[in-house]
Design a protein around this motif. Sequence first.
Motif, PDB file in Angstrom:
ATOM      1  N   PHE A 194      45.632  -8.248  44.106  1.00  0.00           N
ATOM      2  CA  PHE A 194      44.271  -8.091  44.634  1.00  0.00           C
ATOM      3  C   PHE A 194      44.137  -6.771  45.386  1.00  0.00           C
ATOM      4  O   PHE A 194      43.176  -6.022  45.190  1.00  0.00           O
ATOM      5  CB  PHE A 194      43.935  -9.261  45.561  1.00  0.00           C
ATOM      6  CG  PHE A 194      42.519  -9.264  46.055  1.00  0.00           C
ATOM      7  CD1 PHE A 194      41.509  -9.832  45.305  1.00  0.00           C
ATOM      8  CD2 PHE A 194      42.190  -8.694  47.284  1.00  0.00           C
ATOM      9  CE1 PHE A 194      40.198  -9.846  45.759  1.00  0.00           C
ATOM     10  CE2 PHE A 194      40.893  -8.687  47.745  1.00  0.00           C
ATOM     11  CZ  PHE A 194      39.882  -9.269  46.979  1.00  0.00           C
ATOM     12  N   VAL A 195      45.108  -6.472  46.241  1.00  0.00           N
ATOM     13  CA  VAL A 195      45.067  -5.238  47.026  1.00  0.00           C
ATOM     14  C   VAL A 195      45.162  -4.018  46.112  1.00  0.00           C
ATOM     15  O   VAL A 195      44.424  -3.036  46.285  1.00  0.00           O
ATOM     16  CB  VAL A 195      46.206  -5.219  48.069  1.00  0.00           C
ATOM     17  CG1 VAL A 195      46.303  -3.852  48.725  1.00  0.00           C
ATOM     18  CG2 VAL A 195      45.983  -6.297  49.120  1.00  0.00           C
ATOM     19  N   VAL A 196      46.059  -4.077  45.126  1.00  0.00           N
ATOM     20  CA  VAL A 196      46.224  -2.948  44.202  1.00  0.00           C
ATOM     21  C   VAL A 196      44.945  -2.714  43.407  1.00  0.00           C
ATOM     22  O   VAL A 196      44.476  -1.571  43.285  1.00  0.00           O
ATOM     23  CB  VAL A 196      47.415  -3.193  43.256  1.00  0.00           C
ATOM     24  CG1 VAL A 196      47.416  -2.173  42.111  1.00  0.00           C
ATOM     25  CG2 VAL A 196      48.729  -3.106  44.017  1.00  0.00           C
ATOM     26  N   GLN A 197      44.355  -3.780  42.860  1.00  0.00           N
ATOM     27  CA  GLN A 197      43.145  -3.611  42.052  1.00  0.00           C
ATOM     28  C   GLN A 197      41.975  -3.109  42.896  1.00  0.00           C
ATOM     29  O   GLN A 197      41.241  -2.203  42.485  1.00  0.00           O
ATOM     30  CB  GLN A 197      42.758  -4.913  41.361  1.00  0.00           C
ATOM     31  CG  GLN A 197      41.610  -4.737  40.377  1.00  0.00           C
ATOM     32  CD  GLN A 197      41.218  -6.039  39.727  1.00  0.00           C
ATOM     33  OE1 GLN A 197      40.693  -6.945  40.379  1.00  0.00           O
ATOM     34  NE2 GLN A 197      41.468  -6.148  38.419  1.00  0.00           N
ATOM     35  N   PHE A 198      41.810  -3.688  44.072  1.00  0.00           N
ATOM     36  CA  PHE A 198      40.718  -3.265  44.956  1.00  0.00           C
ATOM     37  C   PHE A 198      40.877  -1.799  45.345  1.00  0.00           C
ATOM     38  O   PHE A 198      39.921  -1.015  45.279  1.00  0.00           O
ATOM     39  CB  PHE A 198      40.699  -4.143  46.211  1.00  0.00           C
ATOM     40  CG  PHE A 198      39.676  -3.721  47.222  1.00  0.00           C
ATOM     41  CD1 PHE A 198      38.339  -4.043  47.050  1.00  0.00           C
ATOM     42  CD2 PHE A 198      40.043  -2.991  48.352  1.00  0.00           C
ATOM     43  CE1 PHE A 198      37.388  -3.650  47.984  1.00  0.00           C
ATOM     44  CE2 PHE A 198      39.097  -2.589  49.284  1.00  0.00           C
ATOM     45  CZ  PHE A 198      37.768  -2.924  49.097  1.00  0.00           C
ATOM     46  N   THR A 199      42.096  -1.410  45.733  1.00  0.00           N
ATOM     47  CA  THR A 199      42.348  -0.026  46.127  1.00  0.00           C
ATOM     48  C   THR A 199      42.113   0.935  44.969  1.00  0.00           C
ATOM     49  O   THR A 199      41.489   1.991  45.133  1.00  0.00           O
ATOM     50  CB  THR A 199      43.792   0.131  46.641  1.00  0.00           C
ATOM     51  OG1 THR A 199      44.013  -0.781  47.719  1.00  0.00           O
ATOM     52  CG2 THR A 199      44.057   1.548  47.107  1.00  0.00           C
ATOM     53  N   ALA A 200      42.598   0.567  43.784  1.00  0.00           N
ATOM     54  CA  ALA A 200      42.427   1.422  42.603  1.00  0.00           C
ATOM     55  C   ALA A 200      40.958   1.597  42.257  1.00  0.00           C
ATOM     56  O   ALA A 200      40.507   2.711  41.923  1.00  0.00           O
ATOM     57  CB  ALA A 200      43.193   0.836  41.421  1.00  0.00           C
ATOM     58  N   ASP A 201      40.181   0.513  42.325  1.00  0.00           N
ATOM     59  CA  ASP A 201      38.749   0.600  42.019  1.00  0.00           C
ATOM     60  C   ASP A 201      38.018   1.502  43.010  1.00  0.00           C
ATOM     61  O   ASP A 201      37.174   2.321  42.623  1.00  0.00           O
ATOM     62  CB  ASP A 201      38.124  -0.797  42.013  1.00  0.00           C
ATOM     63  CG  ASP A 201      38.492  -1.602  40.775  1.00  0.00           C
ATOM     64  OD1 ASP A 201      38.923  -0.988  39.782  1.00  0.00           O
ATOM     65  OD2 ASP A 201      38.353  -2.841  40.811  1.00  0.00           O
ATOM     66  N   VAL A 202      38.336   1.339  44.295  1.00  0.00           N
ATOM     67  CA  VAL A 202      37.683   2.169  45.321  1.00  0.00           C
ATOM     68  C   VAL A 202      38.054   3.636  45.131  1.00  0.00           C
ATOM     69  O   VAL A 202      37.185   4.523  45.194  1.00  0.00           O
ATOM     70  CB  VAL A 202      38.079   1.685  46.734  1.00  0.00           C
ATOM     71  CG1 VAL A 202      37.595   2.678  47.790  1.00  0.00           C
ATOM     72  CG2 VAL A 202      37.504   0.300  47.004  1.00  0.00           C
ATOM     73  N   GLN A 203      39.311   3.909  44.899  1.00  0.00           N
ATOM     74  CA  GLN A 203      39.752   5.293  44.707  1.00  0.00           C
ATOM     75  C   GLN A 203      39.066   5.928  43.501  1.00  0.00           C
ATOM     76  O   GLN A 203      38.689   7.109  43.547  1.00  0.00           O
ATOM     77  CB  GLN A 203      41.272   5.342  44.537  1.00  0.00           C
ATOM     78  CG  GLN A 203      42.046   5.059  45.810  1.00  0.00           C
ATOM     79  CD  GLN A 203      43.550   5.029  45.594  1.00  0.00           C
ATOM     80  OE1 GLN A 203      44.034   4.877  44.471  1.00  0.00           O
ATOM     81  NE2 GLN A 203      44.298   5.157  46.681  1.00  0.00           N
ATOM     82  N   LYS A 204      38.903   5.160  42.444  1.00  0.00           N
ATOM     83  CA  LYS A 204      38.269   5.704  41.242  1.00  0.00           C
ATOM     84  C   LYS A 204      36.798   6.004  41.468  1.00  0.00           C
ATOM     85  O   LYS A 204      36.275   7.020  40.991  1.00  0.00           O
ATOM     86  CB  LYS A 204      38.433   4.723  40.072  1.00  0.00           C
ATOM     87  CG  LYS A 204      38.038   5.318  38.737  1.00  0.00           C
ATOM     88  CD  LYS A 204      38.433   4.404  37.589  1.00  0.00           C
ATOM     89  CE  LYS A 204      38.146   5.071  36.247  1.00  0.00           C
ATOM     90  NZ  LYS A 204      38.575   4.205  35.109  1.00  0.00           N
ATOM     91  N   ARG A 205      36.102   5.134  42.225  1.00  0.00           N
ATOM     92  CA  ARG A 205      34.678   5.375  42.506  1.00  0.00           C
ATOM     93  C   ARG A 205      34.509   6.596  43.398  1.00  0.00           C
ATOM     94  O   ARG A 205      33.593   7.404  43.197  1.00  0.00           O
ATOM     95  CB  ARG A 205      34.053   4.142  43.163  1.00  0.00           C
ATOM     96  CG  ARG A 205      33.980   2.926  42.293  1.00  0.00           C
ATOM     97  CD  ARG A 205      33.364   3.199  40.940  1.00  0.00           C
ATOM     98  NE  ARG A 205      31.980   3.679  41.020  1.00  0.00           N
ATOM     99  CZ  ARG A 205      31.218   3.973  39.965  1.00  0.00           C
ATOM    100  NH1 ARG A 205      31.728   3.874  38.748  1.00  0.00           N
ATOM    101  NH2 ARG A 205      29.985   4.392  40.109  1.00  0.00           N
ATOM    102  N   ALA A 208      35.120   9.685  41.218  1.00  0.00           N
ATOM    103  CA  ALA A 208      34.023   9.946  40.287  1.00  0.00           C
ATOM    104  C   ALA A 208      32.765  10.440  41.008  1.00  0.00           C
ATOM    105  O   ALA A 208      31.959  11.163  40.415  1.00  0.00           O
ATOM    106  CB  ALA A 208      33.708   8.683  39.490  1.00  0.00           C
ATOM    107  N   ALA A 209      32.599  10.053  42.276  1.00  0.00           N
ATOM    108  CA  ALA A 209      31.401  10.458  43.020  1.00  0.00           C
ATOM    109  C   ALA A 209      31.464  11.911  43.498  1.00  0.00           C
ATOM    110  O   ALA A 209      30.444  12.475  43.887  1.00  0.00           O
ATOM    111  CB  ALA A 209      31.199   9.523  44.214  1.00  0.00           C
ATOM    112  N   ASP A 210      32.631  12.515  43.473  1.00  0.00           N
ATOM    113  CA  ASP A 210      32.790  13.903  43.912  1.00  0.00           C
ATOM    114  C   ASP A 210      32.439  14.849  42.758  1.00  0.00           C
ATOM    115  O   ASP A 210      33.102  14.830  41.711  1.00  0.00           O
ATOM    116  CB  ASP A 210      34.236  14.138  44.349  1.00  0.00           C
ATOM    117  CG  ASP A 210      34.424  15.484  45.039  1.00  0.00           C
ATOM    118  OD1 ASP A 210      33.587  16.383  44.840  1.00  0.00           O
ATOM    119  OD2 ASP A 210      35.419  15.626  45.772  1.00  0.00           O
ATOM    120  N   PRO A 211      31.405  15.668  42.920  1.00  0.00           N
ATOM    121  CA  PRO A 211      30.994  16.589  41.842  1.00  0.00           C
ATOM    122  C   PRO A 211      32.119  17.510  41.384  1.00  0.00           C
ATOM    123  O   PRO A 211      32.133  17.939  40.228  1.00  0.00           O
ATOM    124  CB  PRO A 211      29.853  17.385  42.483  1.00  0.00           C
ATOM    125  CG  PRO A 211      29.344  16.509  43.582  1.00  0.00           C
ATOM    126  CD  PRO A 211      30.547  15.782  44.099  1.00  0.00           C
TER     127      PRO A 211
END
Length: 309
Positions: A194-205, A208-211
Motif C-alpha cells: 500500500f505504501v509503495v503504490q501510494f508513494t509511486a502514484d504520488v511521485q508520478k503525478r 507529470a505536473a512539472d512542465p
Amino acid sequence: QEIGPLTNVFSRMISRPLLILSASRVPLHSVRPMGTAMSAMSHVAFADAAIQFACFTVAAALQTEKFYDISASVTYILCILISRRKGVRSSRSSVNSTLVILWALRLGSFLLWRVIHDGGDSRFAKAKTKPLTFFVFWAIQALWIFITALPVYLANTPRKEEDLEQGTKAGKSVRDTPIGWRDVVGWSLWCIGFVVQFTADVQKRIFAADPRNQGRWINVGLWRLAQHPNYFGEMCMWWGIFLSCSTSLRNWELLTVLSPSFVTFLLLRVSGVPILRRQGLKRWGHLPEYQEYIKKTPLLVPLPRPGSK
C-alpha cells in the motif's frame, strides 16, 4: 424484489452438480461446505455483474469513461459487504475486508481524480464510441473484481451449513481460527504494498505536473529504483491478503491462490508491463539513456542498488 429469486436460481444451478457428485464419489461432508460457499459466492457474482452492466449501460449511452474506475471501487465495496451479510464475524475477516475497502477507496479516488484532471482516459478514446468493444472492457472489469478479491469473499462466507446458526447465535465460526503468523506476514506485506503504490502514484503525478518533465519518462524516487513500483505494490497487497485468508481456507478453497496469481499474470504478461513497455519503446526507444534505464533498472522491486545515488 426480483433479485432474490434470480440469485436463488443461480445458486441451485451451481450447487446441483455438487450434489450429484456427492451421490457418487465425493463424501457428503466435503460437498456441503463447498455448496454453501458456492451459494454465497453466487450472490457476490450476481451483484458484481449487475452493477457493472448497469454502469456500462449508462456509460455507453453517454459515451463516457469517467466513472469506469470509480464504479469498480464501489462494486468491490458492495461485494465485500454482501459477502459479510450472513457470513462470519472474525477478526481476520474484518481486517481483510477493511483492507480491500481501503485499497478500493484509495485507488478509485486517485483514478477518478486523474481521469477528471486529464479530461479522459486514452484507453477508451475509440472504444467508448463502439458499444460492443466498450462492453468488453466492462465485462473484463467485472471478472477482475470477482477474481481478485475472491479469497476475501470466500473467507467471509460460512464454511458449513451449521455456521449460519453458529454465527448468528454464538458469534463463532469454524473460520474463526486464532490470528497466526500468516496473518501477520500477510498484513505486513499488504502495508508495504500500500505504501509503495501510494508513494509511486504520488511521485508520478508530481513528476507529470512539472512542465520541465514534459515528454520525459519518470526515473526519480521509487521509479529510479524500479520500472514499475506501483505494480509491485499491487501484487504485494493481493498476495498479502491471500496469505492471511489462507489461514481459514480449507481444501478446494485454497485454489483461490488464483486471485493473486491472476493479478500477477495480468500485470506482467497482459495489460500492465507489456503495454507500457511498447509505449515506452515507441516514444523513447531511440534514446541511449532510456535503453540503459530499462536494461539496468529492476522491473518491479524498488530496492537501492550498489553504487546508486
